[in-house]
Scaffold this active site. Structure first.
Site, PDB file in Angstrom:
ATOM      1  N   HIS A  43      -1.046  -9.045   3.047  1.00 20.05           N
ATOM      2  CA  HIS A  43      -0.306  -7.978   2.152  1.00 20.05           C
ATOM      3  C   HIS A  43       0.717  -8.546   1.775  1.00 20.05           C
ATOM      4  O   HIS A  43       1.843  -8.732   2.362  1.00 20.05           O
ATOM      5  CB  HIS A  43      -0.219  -6.772   2.981  1.00 20.05           C
ATOM      6  N   SER A  44       1.029  -9.013   0.215  1.00 22.42           N
ATOM      7  CA  SER A  44       1.681  -9.655  -0.405  1.00 22.42           C
ATOM      8  C   SER A  44       3.135  -9.031  -0.296  1.00 22.42           C
ATOM      9  O   SER A  44       4.145  -9.953   0.150  1.00 22.42           O
ATOM     10  CB  SER A  44       1.315 -10.039  -1.778  1.00 22.42           C
ATOM     11  N   ARG A  45       3.363  -7.869  -0.148  1.00 21.13           N
ATOM     12  CA  ARG A  45       4.665  -7.203  -0.121  1.00 21.13           C
ATOM     13  C   ARG A  45       5.418  -7.349   1.031  1.00 21.13           C
ATOM     14  O   ARG A  45       6.738  -7.028   1.357  1.00 21.13           O
ATOM     15  CB  ARG A  45       4.649  -6.026  -0.873  1.00 21.13           C
ATOM     16  N   GLU A  46       4.790  -7.606   2.163  1.00 15.78           N
ATOM     17  CA  GLU A  46       5.203  -7.839   3.586  1.00 15.78           C
ATOM     18  C   GLU A  46       5.976  -9.112   3.691  1.00 15.78           C
ATOM     19  O   GLU A  46       5.623  -9.944   4.673  1.00 15.78           O
ATOM     20  CB  GLU A  46       3.981  -7.320   4.636  1.00 15.78           C
ATOM     21  N   ASN A  79      -7.052  -6.548   3.576  1.00 19.94           N
ATOM     22  CA  ASN A  79      -7.550  -6.154   4.792  1.00 19.94           C
ATOM     23  C   ASN A  79      -8.379  -4.828   4.972  1.00 19.94           C
ATOM     24  O   ASN A  79      -8.073  -4.297   5.954  1.00 19.94           O
ATOM     25  CB  ASN A  79      -6.073  -5.586   5.497  1.00 19.94           C
ATOM     26  N   ARG A  80      -9.072  -4.455   3.902  1.00 17.73           N
ATOM     27  CA  ARG A  80     -10.130  -3.526   4.072  1.00 17.73           C
ATOM     28  C   ARG A  80     -11.458  -4.329   3.653  1.00 17.73           C
ATOM     29  O   ARG A  80     -12.414  -3.543   3.194  1.00 17.73           O
ATOM     30  CB  ARG A  80      -9.825  -2.186   3.250  1.00 17.73           C
ATOM     31  N   HIS A  99       1.097  -8.752  10.059  1.00 15.00           N
ATOM     32  CA  HIS A  99       1.834  -7.581   8.973  1.00 15.00           C
ATOM     33  C   HIS A  99       3.000  -7.075   9.461  1.00 15.00           C
ATOM     34  O   HIS A  99       3.780  -7.292  10.242  1.00 15.00           O
ATOM     35  CB  HIS A  99       0.622  -6.517   8.943  1.00 15.00           C
ATOM     36  N   SER A 100       3.502  -6.338   8.602  1.00 13.66           N
ATOM     37  CA  SER A 100       4.547  -5.398   8.663  1.00 13.66           C
ATOM     38  C   SER A 100       4.333  -4.033   8.124  1.00 13.66           C
ATOM     39  O   SER A 100       3.674  -4.179   7.029  1.00 13.66           O
ATOM     40  CB  SER A 100       5.899  -6.276   8.137  1.00 13.66           C
ATOM     41  N   TYR A 101       5.272  -3.044   8.337  1.00 16.61           N
ATOM     42  CA  TYR A 101       5.921  -2.844   9.185  1.00 16.61           C
ATOM     43  C   TYR A 101       5.722  -1.716  10.206  1.00 16.61           C
ATOM     44  O   TYR A 101       4.581  -1.177   9.916  1.00 16.61           O
ATOM     45  CB  TYR A 101       7.339  -2.421   8.522  1.00 16.61           C
ATOM     46  N   TYR A 108      -4.262   4.360  13.240  1.00 19.62           N
ATOM     47  CA  TYR A 108      -5.072   5.307  12.042  1.00 19.62           C
ATOM     48  C   TYR A 108      -6.505   4.503  12.231  1.00 19.62           C
ATOM     49  O   TYR A 108      -6.853   3.438  12.658  1.00 19.62           O
ATOM     50  CB  TYR A 108      -4.569   5.623  10.848  1.00 19.62           C
ATOM     51  N   ARG A 112       0.601  -4.989  -3.133  1.00 19.41           N
ATOM     52  CA  ARG A 112       0.034  -5.264  -1.713  1.00 19.41           C
ATOM     53  C   ARG A 112      -1.134  -5.977  -1.889  1.00 19.41           C
ATOM     54  O   ARG A 112      -1.544  -6.724  -1.062  1.00 19.41           O
ATOM     55  CB  ARG A 112      -0.251  -3.854  -1.161  1.00 19.41           C
ATOM     56  N   GLU A 170       2.161  -5.786  13.723  1.00 16.42           N
ATOM     57  CA  GLU A 170       3.115  -5.179  12.555  1.00 16.42           C
ATOM     58  C   GLU A 170       4.309  -5.363  12.884  1.00 16.42           C
ATOM     59  O   GLU A 170       5.067  -4.651  14.092  1.00 16.42           O
ATOM     60  CB  GLU A 170       2.749  -3.467  12.659  1.00 16.42           C
TER      61      GLU A 170
END
Lengths: 306, 97
Positions: free
Chosen positions: A66-69, A141-142, A193-195, A245, A124, A267
């Site tokens: 996820h690029s924004r992480e 990631n889906r 990943h984060s967060y 989730y 993302r 995370e």
């Protein structure tokens, strides 16, 4: 690489250039493999840490899907450097690398990462075009073939958890799938990943406990305890579906379903004060504490061959 | 360069399934252009959402009219992004010297 600052965020060009330096400075330990290319034709690079041998058992680590992480790519750079510099000094890491190879993909979603630097810091997904929609990108990631398309993902291309048209439609995902399956001896897969400070393991797409649930849970407990020792950072842990989730089509469910027992997702920091905008001053503390948890997992992989 | 001036990040605490369902529906309203950082999953778990400035009023009215509690965790996203960019520039200057 002496001029590289591990305590600041970097562009993809800077990270790729640093990777070349790391390889050049550690030719007997580190090499760079291209496993494919992204939708926008950027190379997908993996660092291979190996002390020799043929098709040794391997640990896969990826950051930045996820690029924004951004904390994850930054942690990836620090961690790769740590592996290179500690080999031969840290007895436990040395023992790991004497039996196991480590494959490390630091910029797993390069198109998205470049886009976060040039155009939209909050991006993302990948950057592929979706037929019939003005919205671009798939949540990588889906996009894995593990409960693909279920309700823990979205069929709407404009939503951040869009699963894509079919499993492994994204070259960023397919390249990992092909590499891991052709390797055939990957024993652990750790996707970072984060967060929200969690350590998660299968499953995300079903409530049924994984056959190795107890062992994975015990190891997660040990890993988060080690992590907390440095700065007191509190992590929760457990199966994805029970801890956060239902999530369908995720990386570590795919890896577990394909025989990789030690499949974990981190995370990283924080718990919401900054979210994806974690200040650069927290990069090194985050990476240092994550290292302790990673070592626990890698030691377990080394000591529990299967 | 997309700007995030005036965008806020809200931490929402939904207390029942109805509120969770309402939050999920918000994401499908493309005009609002909200961006879940932590998704609405189940009551009790925090939800973080970035709300563009132009949608702030609509989203806050909706939350308050449905008695869904929230707090503002990031007051202006662009301010943080500017700080981040500045830190990167400083770092690059240092490298060159």
């Amino acid at each position: 690489s002496n001029n590289f600052s591990f305590s600041s965020y970097h562009t993809i060009e800077e990270i790729y250039s640093w990777m070349d330096n790391l390889v050049a400075e550690n030719p007997d330990l580190v090499s760079k493999i291209q496993i494919g290319q992204s939708y926008e034709k950027r190379p997908l690079y993996v660092l291979k840490f190996s002390t020799g041998g043929v098709n040794r058992p391997a640990i896969w680590i990826d950051t930045g899907i996820h690029s924004r992480e951004w904390i994850t790519q930054a942690t990836g750079v620090w961690t790769a450097n740590k592996i290179a510099t500690e080999y031969g000094k840290d007895a436990s890491l040395t023992a790991i690398l004497d039996t196991v190879d480590i494959f490390f993909e630091i910029v797993t979603n390069p198109d998205g990462f470049a886009y976060t630097h040039s155009t939209n810091r909050m991006w993302r997904k990948t950057r592929s075009i979706n037929a019939g929609s003005s919205c671009r990108g798939v949540d990588p990631n889906r996009n894995w073939d593990a409960g693909f398309g279920g309700p823990g993902s979205s069929s709407n291309p404009c939503v951040e958890t869009y699963h894509g048209p079919y499993p492994h439609s994204e070259s960023e995902v397919k390249s990992i799938v092909d590499f891991v399956l052709s390797h055939g001896n990957v024993k652990a897969l750790i996707s970072i990943h984060s967060y929200s400070q969690m350590l998660l393991f299968p499953y995300g797409y079903k409530t049924e406990p994984a056959p190795d649930h107890q062992e994975l849970n015990d190891l997660a407990r040990e890993a988060v305890a080690a992590l907390a020792e440095l700065h007191g950072t509190k992590y929760t842990y457990g199966s994805t579906i029970d801890t956060i989730y239902r999530a369908d089509g995720i990386t570590v469910d795919w890896s577990y379903d394909n025989g990789i027992k030690y499949s974990y997702t981190f995370e990283l920091r924080d718990t919401g004060r900054y979210g994806f905008l974690l200040p650069a001053s927290q990069i090194i503390p985050t990476a240092e504490e994550t290292w302790l948890a990673l070592m626990k997992i890698m030691e377990h992989v080394r000591d529990n061959p299967y | 360069q997309k700007l995030f001036v005036g965008d806020q990040v809200l931490r929402i605490r939904a207390s029942n399934e109805e509120q969770i369902a309402l939050l999920r529906e918000l994401e499908e309203l493309e005009d609002l252009q909200i961006d879940y950082w932590l998704r609405p999953i189940q009551p009790g778990l925090p939800v973080d959402v970035r709300v563009p400035f132009h949608s702030l009023q609509a989203v806050k009215v909706l939350l308050e009219s449905n008695t869904i509690p929230y707090t503002i965790t990031i007051d202006d996203v662009q301010e943080l992004l500017d700080e981040e960019k500045e830190a990167m520039m400083v770092s690059r200057k240092f490298e060159r010297s």
